[in-house]
Scaffold this active site. Structure first.
Site, short mmCIF file in Angstrom:
data_model
loop_
_atom_site.label_atom_id
_atom_site.label_comp_id
_atom_site.label_asym_id
_atom_site.label_seq_id
_atom_site.Cartn_x
_atom_site.Cartn_y
_atom_site.Cartn_z
N SER A 142 58.73 107.72 32.42
CA SER A 142 60.00 107.95 32.13
C SER A 142 60.56 109.78 33.48
O SER A 142 59.41 109.78 33.03
CB SER A 142 60.49 108.77 30.90
N TYR A 156 58.60 112.28 22.96
CA TYR A 156 58.77 111.49 23.57
C TYR A 156 57.95 111.69 25.27
O TYR A 156 57.46 111.02 25.66
CB TYR A 156 60.44 111.70 23.59
N1 LIG Z 1 66.93 104.65 29.27
C1 LIG Z 1 66.98 105.25 29.31
O1 LIG Z 1 67.63 106.10 29.83
C2 LIG Z 1 65.56 105.34 29.96
C3 LIG Z 1 64.73 106.52 30.35
C4 LIG Z 1 63.54 106.45 31.32
C5 LIG Z 1 62.40 105.84 30.83
N2 LIG Z 1 62.97 104.72 29.83
C6 LIG Z 1 61.79 104.27 29.42
O2 LIG Z 1 62.33 102.25 29.25
C7 LIG Z 1 61.16 101.31 28.13
C8 LIG Z 1 62.72 100.82 28.12
O3 LIG Z 1 64.20 100.43 27.41
P1 LIG Z 1 64.97 100.98 27.61
O4 LIG Z 1 66.16 101.63 28.22
O5 LIG Z 1 65.41 99.03 28.41
O6 LIG Z 1 65.85 100.40 26.06
P2 LIG Z 1 66.07 99.29 24.93
O7 LIG Z 1 67.70 98.51 25.74
O8 LIG Z 1 66.50 99.74 23.81
O9 LIG Z 1 64.79 98.50 25.28
C9 LIG Z 1 63.79 98.92 24.50
C10 LIG Z 1 62.78 97.44 24.68
O10 LIG Z 1 62.01 97.92 23.60
C11 LIG Z 1 61.81 96.99 22.87
N3 LIG Z 1 61.03 97.79 21.58
C12 LIG Z 1 60.78 98.79 21.14
N4 LIG Z 1 60.87 99.24 19.66
C13 LIG Z 1 59.54 98.01 19.61
C14 LIG Z 1 58.14 97.39 18.66
N5 LIG Z 1 57.74 98.13 17.86
N6 LIG Z 1 57.43 96.16 19.42
C15 LIG Z 1 57.85 95.26 20.13
N7 LIG Z 1 58.85 95.99 21.16
C16 LIG Z 1 60.17 97.16 20.85
C17 LIG Z 1 62.78 96.46 22.10
O11 LIG Z 1 62.98 94.81 22.07
P3 LIG Z 1 62.74 95.11 20.22
O12 LIG Z 1 64.42 95.63 19.52
O13 LIG Z 1 63.91 93.07 19.98
O14 LIG Z 1 61.60 94.70 19.76
C18 LIG Z 1 63.39 96.19 23.30
O15 LIG Z 1 63.27 95.55 24.46
C19 LIG Z 1 61.03 102.55 27.28
O16 LIG Z 1 59.88 102.48 27.03
C20 LIG Z 1 62.01 103.41 27.73
O17 LIG Z 1 61.38 104.81 26.61
C21 LIG Z 1 64.31 104.83 29.72
#
Ligand SMILES: NC(=O)c1ccc[n+]([C@@H]2O[C@H](COP(=O)([O-])OP(=O)(O)OC[C@H]3O[C@@H](n4cnc5c(N)ncnc54)[C@H](OP(=O)(O)O)[C@@H]3O)[C@@H](O)[C@H]2O)c1
Length: 268
Positions: A142, A156
């Site tokens: 991130s 985080y």
């Molecule tokens: N969105 C942002 O602004 C942002 C910015 C920087 C970095 N990120 C990073 O990007 C990555 C993806 O996030 P996203 O933004 O795409 O959010 P998202 O749409 O909420 O996706 C998160 C994914 O992680 C999975 N997950 C969560 N807890 C889990 C668990 N206990 N076991 C297995 N899978 C799990 C969820 O799947 P299930 O719920 O089906 O398990 C989902 O597929 C994360 O690491 C996040 O920290 C996001």
């Protein structure tokens, strides 16, 4: 279009939504077969059905908060005879509020998903990734890992900074076997992330130009990985912020973060 040998699968964690699903779509577009994992089987099957016209897709359900999950996942991959060439450590979320507002098990599960599972899955799959001669590891960290930490969502940025440092070491240790490793560091990205973290209402006050799309983040990550970039920051705005912040003292950035945390984090 294919940039992979036919046997080399990409394992994408957190593939059921957001950035993980976008990365899976981008690899499918490039002809790379996929292993999709997350907890929600309906979402994974939906994505698999969409992508099977392009590539072979396997679905394995796993809850990465379970300390036994990385070993079970690696064993299931072996049982199905799948050769993983690319590991995408993407699954993640944020725990809202300040450190003491949550019970310890909430933080323990978070650390298991964000640090424990990432480290163990990498360790378990690295021998196969090294053996194939052009292996890849894409760690979705991130922008928070590159800036001073905020007030709220305490673990985080620390967990994401861990991912960046892990990526750096792995890139040095495995370059001799043709393995490329990238820490992808996106800023605010449209996904389910802010719904899961309970900050959607607050975040919707941020201007549209502050937001990235999941597909542009996915493309930037994979392109940066192929170019051998160890740290990839998608989007002009965040690249500029990163460049500027590197010339400012940490103490000033921390004060600025302290003043503005309430706009991007729950500090209750
Ligand atoms: N969105 C942002 O602004 C942002 C910015 C920087 C970095 N990120 C990073 O990007 C990555 C993806 O996030 P996203 O933004 O795409 O959010 P998202 O749409 O909420 O996706 C998160 C994914 O992680 C999975 N997950 C969560 N807890 C889990 C668990 N206990 N076991 C297995 N899978 C799990 C969820 O799947 P299930 O719920 O089906 O398990 C989902 O597929 C994360 O690491 C996040 O920290 C996001």
């Amino acid at each position: 279009m294919s940039d992979a040998p036919s046997t080399g699968y990409a394992l994408v964690t957190g593939a059921s939504s957001g950035i993980g699903a976008a990365i899976a779509r981008e690899y499918a577009r490039r002809g790379v077969p996929l292993v999709l994992t997350a907890r929600r089987i309906d979402k994974l099957e939906q994505l698999a059905a969409e992508l099977r016209s392009q590539v072979a897709v396997e679905v394995i359900v796993a809850d990465l908060a379970d300390p036994l999950a990385p070993e079970a996942l690696a064993r299931e991959i072996e049982r199905r005879g799948l050769a993983v060439r690319i590991l995408v450590n993407n699954a993640g979320y944020g725990v809202p509020g300040r450190y003491l507002t949550q019970d310890w098990p909430v933080h323990a599960r978070f650390l298991q998903v964000m640090v424990g599972a990432v480290s163990e899955l990498t360790w378990r799959l690295l021998p196969a990734i090294r053996a194939c001669g052009d292996g890849r590891i894409l760690n979705v960290a991130s922008f928070a890992a590159l800036a001073p930490s905020a007030d709220g969502q305490t673990l985080y940025a620390a967990a994401k900074a861990y991912m960046v440092r892990l990526s750096e070491s792995l890139s040095l240790e495995n370059a001799d076997r043709g393995v490329k490793v990238t820490a992808l560091c996106p800023g605010f990205t449209w996904s389910e992330f802010h719904d899961v973290t309970g900050t959607r209402e607050m975040m919707s006050k941020l201007p549209r130009w502050a937001w990235l799309q999941a597909d542009e983040v996915a493309r930037a990550g994979i392109e940066g990985l192929e170019r051998g970039r160890v740290i990839v920051v998608p989007g002009r705005l965040y690249q500029l912020l990163h460049a500027v912040s590197r010339h400012l003292p940490d103490s000033l950035l921390l004060r600025l973060m302290g003043r503005n945390s309430g706009r991007i984090r729950r500090v209750d």
